[in-house]
Design a protein around this motif. Sequence first.
Motif, PDB file in Angstrom:
ATOM      1  N   LEU A 137      10.638   6.904  -6.156  1.00  0.00           N
ATOM      2  CA  LEU A 137       9.462   6.947  -5.288  1.00  0.00           C
ATOM      3  C   LEU A 137       9.810   6.221  -3.997  1.00  0.00           C
ATOM      4  O   LEU A 137      10.369   5.127  -4.020  1.00  0.00           O
ATOM      5  CB  LEU A 137       8.264   6.238  -5.928  1.00  0.00           C
ATOM      6  N   ASP A 138       9.440   6.805  -2.864  1.00  0.00           N
ATOM      7  CA  ASP A 138       9.682   6.160  -1.574  1.00  0.00           C
ATOM      8  C   ASP A 138       8.427   6.350  -0.727  1.00  0.00           C
ATOM      9  O   ASP A 138       8.141   7.458  -0.253  1.00  0.00           O
ATOM     10  CB  ASP A 138      10.907   6.766  -0.890  1.00  0.00           C
ATOM     11  N   GLN A 139       7.678   5.259  -0.549  1.00  0.00           N
ATOM     12  CA  GLN A 139       6.425   5.343   0.186  1.00  0.00           C
ATOM     13  C   GLN A 139       6.655   5.170   1.680  1.00  0.00           C
ATOM     14  O   GLN A 139       7.497   4.391   2.116  1.00  0.00           O
ATOM     15  CB  GLN A 139       5.454   4.270  -0.287  1.00  0.00           C
ATOM     16  N   GLY A 164       1.429   5.966 -19.941  1.00  0.00           N
ATOM     17  CA  GLY A 164       1.209   5.115 -21.090  1.00  0.00           C
ATOM     18  C   GLY A 164       1.730   3.706 -20.892  1.00  0.00           C
ATOM     19  O   GLY A 164       2.130   3.295 -19.797  1.00  0.00           O
ATOM     20  N   MET A 165       1.732   2.951 -21.994  1.00  0.00           N
ATOM     21  CA  MET A 165       2.063   1.533 -21.927  1.00  0.00           C
ATOM     22  C   MET A 165       3.438   1.272 -21.319  1.00  0.00           C
ATOM     23  O   MET A 165       3.635   0.275 -20.617  1.00  0.00           O
ATOM     24  CB  MET A 165       1.989   0.915 -23.328  1.00  0.00           C
ATOM     25  N   HIS A 166       4.397   2.133 -21.583  1.00  0.00           N
ATOM     26  CA  HIS A 166       5.758   1.912 -21.092  1.00  0.00           C
ATOM     27  C   HIS A 166       6.011   2.726 -19.816  1.00  0.00           C
ATOM     28  O   HIS A 166       7.060   3.350 -19.657  1.00  0.00           O
ATOM     29  CB  HIS A 166       6.766   2.269 -22.182  1.00  0.00           C
ATOM     30  N   SER A 167       5.063   2.684 -18.923  1.00  0.00           N
ATOM     31  CA  SER A 167       5.065   3.505 -17.715  1.00  0.00           C
ATOM     32  C   SER A 167       6.283   3.269 -16.833  1.00  0.00           C
ATOM     33  O   SER A 167       6.569   2.140 -16.419  1.00  0.00           O
ATOM     34  CB  SER A 167       3.790   3.217 -16.908  1.00  0.00           C
ATOM     35  N   ARG A 168       6.975   4.350 -16.524  1.00  0.00           N
ATOM     36  CA  ARG A 168       8.099   4.302 -15.602  1.00  0.00           C
ATOM     37  C   ARG A 168       7.614   4.080 -14.170  1.00  0.00           C
ATOM     38  O   ARG A 168       8.230   3.358 -13.380  1.00  0.00           O
ATOM     39  CB  ARG A 168       8.901   5.607 -15.712  1.00  0.00           C
ATOM     40  N   THR A 169       6.484   4.687 -13.820  1.00  0.00           N
ATOM     41  CA  THR A 169       5.933   4.500 -12.475  1.00  0.00           C
ATOM     42  C   THR A 169       5.576   3.047 -12.235  1.00  0.00           C
ATOM     43  O   THR A 169       5.848   2.491 -11.159  1.00  0.00           O
ATOM     44  CB  THR A 169       4.694   5.394 -12.285  1.00  0.00           C
ATOM     45  N   GLU A 171       6.924   0.450 -13.632  1.00  0.00           N
ATOM     46  CA  GLU A 171       8.162  -0.314 -13.494  1.00  0.00           C
ATOM     47  C   GLU A 171       8.753  -0.158 -12.098  1.00  0.00           C
ATOM     48  O   GLU A 171       9.206  -1.144 -11.485  1.00  0.00           O
ATOM     49  CB  GLU A 171       9.170   0.139 -14.541  1.00  0.00           C
ATOM     50  N   MET A 172       8.761   1.057 -11.564  1.00  0.00           N
ATOM     51  CA  MET A 172       9.317   1.279 -10.234  1.00  0.00           C
ATOM     52  C   MET A 172       8.498   0.576  -9.157  1.00  0.00           C
ATOM     53  O   MET A 172       9.039   0.085  -8.164  1.00  0.00           O
ATOM     54  CB  MET A 172       9.382   2.786  -9.939  1.00  0.00           C
ATOM     55  N   LEU A 173       7.200   0.518  -9.369  1.00  0.00           N
ATOM     56  CA  LEU A 173       6.304   0.006  -8.335  1.00  0.00           C
ATOM     57  C   LEU A 173       6.101  -1.507  -8.414  1.00  0.00           C
ATOM     58  O   LEU A 173       6.101  -2.200  -7.392  1.00  0.00           O
ATOM     59  CB  LEU A 173       4.955   0.715  -8.453  1.00  0.00           C
ATOM     60  N   PHE A 174       5.930  -2.007  -9.645  1.00  0.00           N
ATOM     61  CA  PHE A 174       5.539  -3.401  -9.817  1.00  0.00           C
ATOM     62  C   PHE A 174       6.593  -4.273 -10.504  1.00  0.00           C
ATOM     63  O   PHE A 174       6.472  -5.493 -10.510  1.00  0.00           O
ATOM     64  CB  PHE A 174       4.245  -3.486 -10.634  1.00  0.00           C
ATOM     65  N   GLY A 175       7.585  -3.662 -11.124  1.00  0.00           N
ATOM     66  CA  GLY A 175       8.605  -4.457 -11.794  1.00  0.00           C
ATOM     67  C   GLY A 175       8.577  -4.259 -13.300  1.00  0.00           C
ATOM     68  O   GLY A 175       7.836  -3.432 -13.840  1.00  0.00           O
ATOM     69  N   PRO A 176       9.406  -5.035 -14.031  1.00  0.00           N
ATOM     70  CA  PRO A 176       9.581  -4.852 -15.475  1.00  0.00           C
ATOM     71  C   PRO A 176       8.281  -5.013 -16.258  1.00  0.00           C
ATOM     72  O   PRO A 176       7.390  -5.778 -15.884  1.00  0.00           O
ATOM     73  CB  PRO A 176      10.583  -5.950 -15.845  1.00  0.00           C
ATOM     74  N   GLU A 177       8.216  -4.283 -17.369  1.00  0.00           N
ATOM     75  CA  GLU A 177       7.028  -4.320 -18.222  1.00  0.00           C
ATOM     76  C   GLU A 177       6.717  -5.726 -18.716  1.00  0.00           C
ATOM     77  O   GLU A 177       5.545  -6.089 -18.917  1.00  0.00           O
ATOM     78  CB  GLU A 177       7.230  -3.376 -19.418  1.00  0.00           C
ATOM     79  N   GLU A 178       7.747  -6.549 -18.913  1.00  0.00           N
ATOM     80  CA  GLU A 178       7.544  -7.894 -19.461  1.00  0.00           C
ATOM     81  C   GLU A 178       6.577  -8.720 -18.619  1.00  0.00           C
ATOM     82  O   GLU A 178       5.926  -9.636 -19.130  1.00  0.00           O
ATOM     83  CB  GLU A 178       8.884  -8.628 -19.565  1.00  0.00           C
ATOM     84  N   VAL A 292       0.135   4.649  -4.380  1.00  0.00           N
ATOM     85  CA  VAL A 292       0.397   4.883  -5.806  1.00  0.00           C
ATOM     86  C   VAL A 292      -0.568   4.045  -6.637  1.00  0.00           C
ATOM     87  O   VAL A 292      -0.765   2.854  -6.366  1.00  0.00           O
ATOM     88  CB  VAL A 292       1.849   4.534  -6.172  1.00  0.00           C
ATOM     89  N   ALA A 293      -1.164   4.659  -7.658  1.00  0.00           N
ATOM     90  CA  ALA A 293      -2.104   3.951  -8.536  1.00  0.00           C
ATOM     91  C   ALA A 293      -1.791   4.279  -9.985  1.00  0.00           C
ATOM     92  O   ALA A 293      -1.210   5.317 -10.308  1.00  0.00           O
ATOM     93  CB  ALA A 293      -3.546   4.332  -8.201  1.00  0.00           C
ATOM     94  N   LEU A 294      -2.190   3.369 -10.867  1.00  0.00           N
ATOM     95  CA  LEU A 294      -1.998   3.521 -12.308  1.00  0.00           C
ATOM     96  C   LEU A 294      -3.346   3.746 -12.982  1.00  0.00           C
ATOM     97  O   LEU A 294      -4.382   3.261 -12.515  1.00  0.00           O
ATOM     98  CB  LEU A 294      -1.340   2.269 -12.894  1.00  0.00           C
ATOM     99  N   VAL A 295      -3.308   4.455 -14.122  1.00  0.00           N
ATOM    100  CA  VAL A 295      -4.535   4.743 -14.854  1.00  0.00           C
ATOM    101  C   VAL A 295      -4.234   4.765 -16.348  1.00  0.00           C
ATOM    102  O   VAL A 295      -3.108   5.058 -16.769  1.00  0.00           O
ATOM    103  CB  VAL A 295      -5.142   6.098 -14.381  1.00  0.00           C
ATOM    104  N   GLY A 296      -5.219   4.439 -17.164  1.00  0.00           N
ATOM    105  CA  GLY A 296      -5.051   4.448 -18.611  1.00  0.00           C
ATOM    106  C   GLY A 296      -4.149   3.321 -19.079  1.00  0.00           C
ATOM    107  O   GLY A 296      -4.102   2.237 -18.484  1.00  0.00           O
TER     108      GLY A 296
END
Length: 406
Positions: A137-139, A164-169, A171-178, A292-296
């Motif tokens: 993704l490149d904004q 879902g919970m392990h969203s790739r988007t 991770e790319m936007l906000f960083g690691p799931e941890e 970019v936004a997240l949902v669910g």
Amino acid sequence: MTHLRTTPRRKVLVSGASIAGLTLAFWLNRYGYDVTVVERAGTLRAGGYPIDVRGTALEVIRRMGILPRLQAAHIDLRRLTFLNEEGSEVASVHPHNVTGGVAGHDLEVRRGDLTEALYAAVRDDAEFLFYDSIETLDQSGDGVDVTFRGGGSRTFDIVFGAEGMHSRTREMLFGPEERFHRYLGYCFAVFTMPNTFGLSHETVMWNTPGRAAALYATGNDDEVHAFLTFARPEPPFDAFPNPEAQQKLVAAVFADAGWEVPGMLAAMRDADDVFFDAVGQIHMPRWSSGRVALVGDAAYAPSFLTGQGTSLALVGAYMLAHSLAGGDHAAGFTAYERDTREFVTLNQGLVGQGAATLFPTTAETLKQRNDRLRKLTAMPTNGRRPAHTALALPELRPVTPGASHA
């Protein structure tokens, strides 16, 4: 109805043909957006474990026109039986007494039945790219440049992560799931196995401190859903990418278990649909960045311990699309969080109730749980709807001609 526009329809990409993703695609199309959905799987998942649709989420699916179809697919679960370590019955209750559902109103359906109904409602109005996913993704100020793993690139006005919970988007936007994952102290494996138990429209759950095994019969089917859940202080990170390690871990935890557990472990080894994961939630300070936004679950997974994951996905997607009806993504994202976050927080807060009922971790808390169950009646409850399921949905906005500009 044809809507006259002063500019072309805004192009949006939804990553993930999930419950949240399909619902969002439906409503964004209704608000005049040109919608593309990308899904890494080759098709929608059929069947699947049972899920609940409650409260405000029922109104969302009613407005989508799919309520009658889902009512026809309703699973009439009639009994929930709890067993002790020896396999003897502790209590047998109506499921609503435990889940807080409202008899004759709430829906319980197979996950695949819901996704198929959502897909049927939107498939002719959106572009679907199966067997593909977002690579980068490149904004910029004018849009989001997306490259796909399958090759090629395109530019969209807005992108949504609904994987879902392990969203790739995410991770790319906000960083690691941890950074956002809140582990709740349990892991689980779910799979299907032959229904050699004569179970019908019921769930049977066996408990010892920190361990639970359940068999869930959605009807008079030849198969049941098997669940093996156990407490663990830290997530088994080494097992997550390795299915063999996952099964070894589950088998070790339940090695000395009685009841039907040995047969469940044998069935797990032969099953081709084993799903293993940690029980957790996603907590984020914000659900969007730029365009970019997240949902669910990608934004606010509550975990199955709340029983509200599906309802949050449906309601959150509706609220997000409604917030974007005016065409301004920045103002829309702000409204989405303002109007939805309290509802999300309330539902995520239910997790302690679910854990205490389903998976007591000590002999004392298990005894207390069993004592509470014995006091419950086996008849369905008909009480008022729990407050956590209610959110006042805004009415549908008309599509404004020319509102498709940034």
